[in-house]
Design a protein around this motif. Structure first.
Motif, short mmCIF file in Angstrom:
data_model
loop_
_atom_site.label_atom_id
_atom_site.label_comp_id
_atom_site.label_asym_id
_atom_site.label_seq_id
_atom_site.Cartn_x
_atom_site.Cartn_y
_atom_site.Cartn_z
N TRP A 156 3.20 19.53 5.62
CA TRP A 156 3.09 18.09 5.37
C TRP A 156 2.17 17.45 6.40
CZ3 TRP A 156 5.07 15.58 1.17
CH2 TRP A 156 5.92 16.32 0.35
N VAL A 157 1.38 16.49 5.95
CA VAL A 157 0.43 15.78 6.80
C VAL A 157 0.70 14.28 6.69
CG1 VAL A 157 -2.00 15.32 7.29
CG2 VAL A 157 -1.30 17.57 6.44
N GLY A 158 0.78 13.60 7.82
CA GLY A 158 0.92 12.15 7.81
C GLY A 158 -0.42 11.48 7.61
N TRP A 159 -0.51 10.58 6.63
CA TRP A 159 -1.79 9.89 6.36
C TRP A 159 -2.05 8.86 7.44
CZ3 TRP A 159 -3.06 4.76 5.63
CH2 TRP A 159 -4.36 4.51 5.17
N HIS A 160 -3.33 8.71 7.79
CA HIS A 160 -3.76 7.61 8.65
C HIS A 160 -5.13 7.16 8.18
CE1 HIS A 160 -6.64 10.19 10.80
NE2 HIS A 160 -5.70 11.12 10.79
N ASP A 161 -5.45 5.90 8.47
CA ASP A 161 -6.74 5.39 8.02
C ASP A 161 -7.85 5.90 8.94
OD1 ASP A 161 -6.73 3.84 10.31
OD2 ASP A 161 -6.28 1.97 9.28
N ARG A 162 -9.06 5.45 8.71
CA ARG A 162 -10.21 6.01 9.42
C ARG A 162 -10.21 5.64 10.92
NH1 ARG A 162 -13.71 8.20 5.71
NH2 ARG A 162 -13.44 7.51 3.56
N LYS A 163 -9.37 4.67 11.28
CA LYS A 163 -9.26 4.31 12.70
C LYS A 163 -7.97 4.80 13.32
CE LYS A 163 -12.32 0.30 12.32
NZ LYS A 163 -12.49 -1.15 12.58
N GLY A 164 -7.23 5.63 12.57
CA GLY A 164 -6.03 6.24 13.12
C GLY A 164 -4.73 5.51 12.85
N LYS A 165 -4.75 4.38 12.15
CA LYS A 165 -3.55 3.61 11.88
C LYS A 165 -2.74 4.29 10.78
CE LYS A 165 -1.98 -0.99 10.46
NZ LYS A 165 -2.40 -2.34 10.02
N GLN A 166 -1.41 4.46 11.01
CA GLN A 166 -0.55 5.16 10.06
C GLN A 166 0.31 4.22 9.21
OE1 GLN A 166 1.49 7.76 12.93
NE2 GLN A 166 0.43 9.49 12.02
N VAL A 167 0.65 3.07 9.73
CA VAL A 167 1.56 2.16 9.04
C VAL A 167 0.77 1.28 8.07
CG1 VAL A 167 3.24 0.30 9.31
CG2 VAL A 167 3.16 2.18 10.97
N ILE A 168 1.28 1.19 6.84
CA ILE A 168 0.61 0.43 5.77
C ILE A 168 1.40 -0.86 5.51
CG2 ILE A 168 -0.17 0.48 3.37
CD1 ILE A 168 -0.18 3.52 3.57
N GLU A 169 0.69 -1.98 5.38
CA GLU A 169 1.34 -3.25 5.05
C GLU A 169 1.90 -3.18 3.64
OE1 GLU A 169 1.85 -5.80 7.09
OE2 GLU A 169 0.88 -4.70 8.72
N GLY A 170 3.17 -3.57 3.48
CA GLY A 170 3.82 -3.48 2.19
C GLY A 170 4.02 -4.82 1.51
N ASN A 171 5.25 -5.09 1.11
CA ASN A 171 5.56 -6.26 0.29
C ASN A 171 6.10 -7.41 1.12
OD1 ASN A 171 6.25 -3.58 -1.41
ND2 ASN A 171 5.34 -5.14 -2.74
N LYS A 172 5.86 -8.62 0.61
CA LYS A 172 6.38 -9.81 1.25
C LYS A 172 7.47 -10.47 0.43
CE LYS A 172 2.03 -10.75 3.66
NZ LYS A 172 2.56 -10.24 4.93
N ASN A 173 7.68 -9.95 -0.79
CA ASN A 173 8.80 -10.40 -1.62
C ASN A 173 9.21 -9.24 -2.51
OD1 ASN A 173 7.11 -10.44 -4.05
ND2 ASN A 173 6.20 -12.30 -3.17
N ALA A 174 10.19 -9.46 -3.36
CA ALA A 174 10.77 -8.36 -4.12
C ALA A 174 10.10 -8.11 -5.46
CB ALA A 174 12.26 -8.62 -4.34
N TYR A 175 9.19 -8.99 -5.90
CA TYR A 175 8.69 -8.87 -7.26
C TYR A 175 7.19 -8.63 -7.37
CZ TYR A 175 8.62 -13.79 -5.89
OH TYR A 175 8.46 -14.95 -5.18
#
Length: 813
Positions: free
Chosen positions: A124-143
């Motif tokens: 398994w490989v953890g994804w990261h963006d081209r600058k090394g950031k691994q955490v992706i911004e998700g949702n701000k509400n439920a819908y």
């Protein structure tokens, strides 16, 4: 017939160059193509929040509206995950997430998350963006659905979504994946680590920064920038990705670290495959010491040992343009599961930004696919479907056999009719049908886009390529029925013909009969013993082309074909031969071609000088053009417009006789003394241009990148389709033949693009304007050759006149 063959073979073609802009299809979480058993999770809060409910936009009352882990999430986001098994490798460019709404009863969502992926289910490989950031911004509400591009894209079979959030929050997720199937089959590549360049006080790094394997002095067991779907710019100091360091788009090496003069790369594939070619995107800024490789040598392995006979290729050295480009290395249909290629330096530096393969599954492959899971629960349904398919195929075979018997009976009844009359009659009926079909279609002008654009979420009327293929299959079937009603088959592409009698009028049928019944001095028998073999120029399915010296050929020449050589010396000629084991149809086609060519008289058409048909092998002797074909000659010759004028003149002559060439391209334009251009048909017989043709089960080959949309989809070849090919040939000339038409598209995507012309919704992709081409030549001439409505395309008389006017203005000299 032609499209029925396409529909059977289009998905067996394995052609490279994956693009983030094109590969953006939903992979089946929302649509249900991904089965419940392929969705799993580390845990679940309850049965009603199981993994199978983690589908984007799913809110139909089943379950509680999302997947929720059994306890609260953790800040590191590594313990709890929702896993999707795609059953095969995919090129994934986009992900979508959503929270749990449950008709207002829930308000749980993941504000941030991580992604990990695997190609084999073990590593398994953890994804990261081209600058090394691994955490992706998700949702701000439920819908609301939040879509995030994966830059870089990932190549994987298994994908895990791992929520990361405040420990006090309960999280739930619904997800979707977007991309396309990874047809390349490449699962890893190994190569030396990239080097650093110091240029004008600037550090330029050529390392593979997104490689997902083991990175040391040599990188192994991974994929990275060479398969990320993004290729570098002409100037390697700049990047397509905003904010990246100089040299980011390329992986590169300095020759000082390689005493043998080459770098070695090893490519591992999912199965044993049959390889046609490899495309390598190279930088060529030779003013900074960077050049594309001078030679590539590739070794093949299907088991434990490397085969002893490698394939070597030397590309044409470009001393003029510094543009980056794809270099295609032919692999000669070799079979392997691992390929080792050595790329030899041509200068101090060698830079690559993308590598892709053209291949298909080898019939030699045996054994089980270790990554394929058998769905035991659906075995009975699968067996039933297979039985039904077999029954349908048997019915089709019976119908085909019955039809062939019936056709033979008809042929016996009509033997007294001339072949030429039958050809002209078929052309007339085809033209009538085509006119009827055109009257039912929209015939408006087309706009053009530079790329395919896929916007998500997709609209309801969007059709995936597979659905489009089925619809065109239905269209092809209706065409076949209409033609069967008038007693003929659909037109088909005949290999190795320079011209065709299809799509002729009544006037043309009279001309054709006269041509076949006429005799000519150029059909005189030439003594074989006076031909001296010099070298082989090309080889095709039914014969070969040789360079020979002909002694005493002066006695066979017409007055309008002057000789500059000494009348006493032998004349260099091209001799096209038919193999002795060729079948009857090939023999008849060869003799028919001799009769037709014997009547062609134009300064821009290759002249038939004599024949050898008294014994086998049958031979036709034509002019030899000392400077080869135009494709190769353009690299050293800049009078572009004069060349186009000569080609247009030759095609104007052919069109005046209602003859259709069907394979017009620079590879079929030969260059003689005084830079005279003459049209021929030798391109198909030369291995150098093998990649320009799309092969159908070992039968006919089609130059689809030069063909009009109606020729590809309907098998319709006319003077208007030759005009389309002339537009592509003119594009080749003005780009100095530096790249193949639609080089950024695979063969499958080229065929899909013809479907966009058919649908005429403004999504069709046109060849771009060459750098040295004036706007009016591109807008008023080239684009007019590619109009959807064939009746709106200019004639060759008009094209020749426009080019002559441009030549008089000295616009392109």
């Amino acid at each position: 017939k032609i499209f029925n063959i396409f529909s059977l073979n289009i998905y067996f073609l394995r052609v490279p160059i994956f693009s983030n802009e094109v590969c953006r299809y939903p992979l089946g979480m929302t649509g249900g193509q991904i089965q419940d058993e392929d969705i799993s999770a580390s845990s679940q809060w309850s049965e009603s929040t199981a993994a199978k409910f983690g589908r984007l936009d799913l809110d139909n009352g089943d379950g509680d509206g999302a997947w929720c882990p059994d306890i609260m999430s953790e800040p590191d986001g590594l313990k709890h995950y929702l896993q999707v098994d795609l059953r095969s490798l995919h090129f994934i460019t986009l992900v979508g997430t959503q929270g749990r709404h449950a008709d207002g009863m829930g308000n749980e969502f993941a504000q941030t998350y991580r992604i990990s992926y695997s190609r084999d289910g073990t590593s398994w490989v953890g994804w990261h963006d081209r600058k090394g950031k691994q955490v992706i911004e998700g949702n701000k509400n439920a819908y609301d659905v939040v879509l995030k591009d994966l830059e870089p894209a990932i190549i994987a079979r298994y994908v895990r979504f791992m929520p990361v959030t405040d420990p006090s929050m309960i999280v739930c997720m619904r997800v979707e994946l977007y991309g396309c199937e990874w047809l390349d089959g490449l699962i890893s590549y190994s190569l030396p680590d990239g080097h650093q360049m110091f240029y004008r006080g600037m550090d330029v790094y050529f390392n593979d920064s997104v490689y997902d394997g083991a990175a040391a002095e040599r990188m192994t067991k991974g994929l990275g920038q060479l398969t990320d779907g993004t290729w570098g710019l002409d100037d390697f100091l700049h990047s397509r990705i905003y904010g990246m360091w100089p040299g980011y788009d390329y992986v590169g090496w300095n020759n000082k670290s390689f005493p043998k003069g080459y770098i070695e790369m090893i490519f591992d594939f999912d199965h044993i495959r049959n390889f046609t070619s490899i495309k390598v995107h190279c930088n060529n800024m030779y003013t900074r010491g960077v050049r594309m490789f001078r030679q590539a040598t590739c070794f093949f392995r299907s088991g434990s040992e490397w085969e002893s006979d490698p394939v070597s290729f030397k590309p044409t050295v470009d001393q003029v343009s510094q543009r980056a480009r794809f270099v295609t290395v032919p692999l000669g249909d070799r079979t392997a599961s691992t390929i080792k290629c050595r790329f030899h330096f041509a200068d101090v530096w060698m830079l690559f930004s993308e590598v892709a393969f053209q291949s298909d599954y080898s019939v030699c492959f045996t054994g089980d696919d270790p990554t394929h899971k058998v769905d035991d629960s659906n075995t009975r349904i699968l067996i039933g479907c297979l039985v039904a398919i077999i029954a349908i195929l048997m019915t089709i075979i019976v119908i085909i056999l019955w039809r062939q018997v019936w056709q033979k009976m008809l042929e016996k009844a009509s033997r007294r009719m001339l072949d030429d009359e039958l050809t002209a009659r078929l052309a007339f009926q085809t033209q009538s049908f085509s006119f009827h079909h055109s009257s039912l279609s929209s015939e408006s002008g087309s706009t053009f886009n530079s790329t395919y654009e896929r916007i998500f979420p997709l609209c309801a009327d969007y059709q995936e390529p597979s659905r489009f293929v089925r619809k065109l299959t239905e269209l092809s079937s209706s065409c076949n029925k209409a033609l069967a009603a008038v007693g003929s088959d659909p037109p088909h592409y005949a290999e190795a013909d320079i011209i065709s009698l299809q799509e002729c009028s009544d006037k043309c049928s009279i001309t054709a009969v006269n041509l076949f019944n006429a005799t000519d001095s150029s059909m005189r028998e030439f003594p074989r013993h006076k031909l001296t073999f010099k070298e082989k120029l090309g080889e095709g399915q039914f014969g070969e082309v040789h360079l020979c010296e002909a002694e005493g050929m002066q006695d066979f020449l017409d007055a309008d074909l002057p000789m500059e050589e000494n009348a006493e010396s032998p004349l260099l000629v091209a001799v096209k031969t038919l193999r002795e084991d060729a079948n009857k149809n090939a023999r008849n086609d060869f003799l028919k071609e001799i009769r037709i060519m014997s009547r062609l008289r134009d300064p821009n058409i290759v002249r038939l000088l004599a024949v050898c048909v008294d014994t086998d092998p049958l031979c036709m002797i034509t002019e030899y053009m000392e400077n080869g074909d135009l494709n190769q000659f353009l690299h050293n010759y800049n009078k572009l417009l004069d060349m186009a004028v000569q080609i247009a003149s030759g095609m104007k002559y052919l069109s005046s006789l209602n003859f259709v060439h069907r394979d017009l391209a620079t590879r079929n334009c030969l260059v003689g003394k005084n830079y005279t251009i003459k049209i021929a048909d030798f391109g198909m017989s030369r291995n150098l241009y093998r990649g320009d043709y799309y092969r159908i089960q070992g039968r006919a080959v089609l130059p689809i990148r030069w063909m009009s949309w109606e020729s590809i989809l309907l098998g319709k070849f006319t003077m208007a389709s030759d005009v389309w090919a002339f537009g592509v040939t003119l594009w080749e000339i003005l780009t100095l033949c530096k790249e193949q038409p639609y080089s950024h598209l695979s063969d499958e995507q080229v065929i899909e693009n013809t479907g966009e012309f058919f649908r005429d919704k403004g999504k069709q992709v046109y060849l771009p304007r060459p750098e040295c081409c004036p706007d009016f030549v591109y807008n008023e001439l080239m684009l007019s050759c590619w109009r959807r409505n064939s009746k709106q395309r200019p004639s060759f008389q008009e094209i020749h006149l426009r080019l002559m006017e441009s030549l008089g203005d000295n616009l392109l000299l």
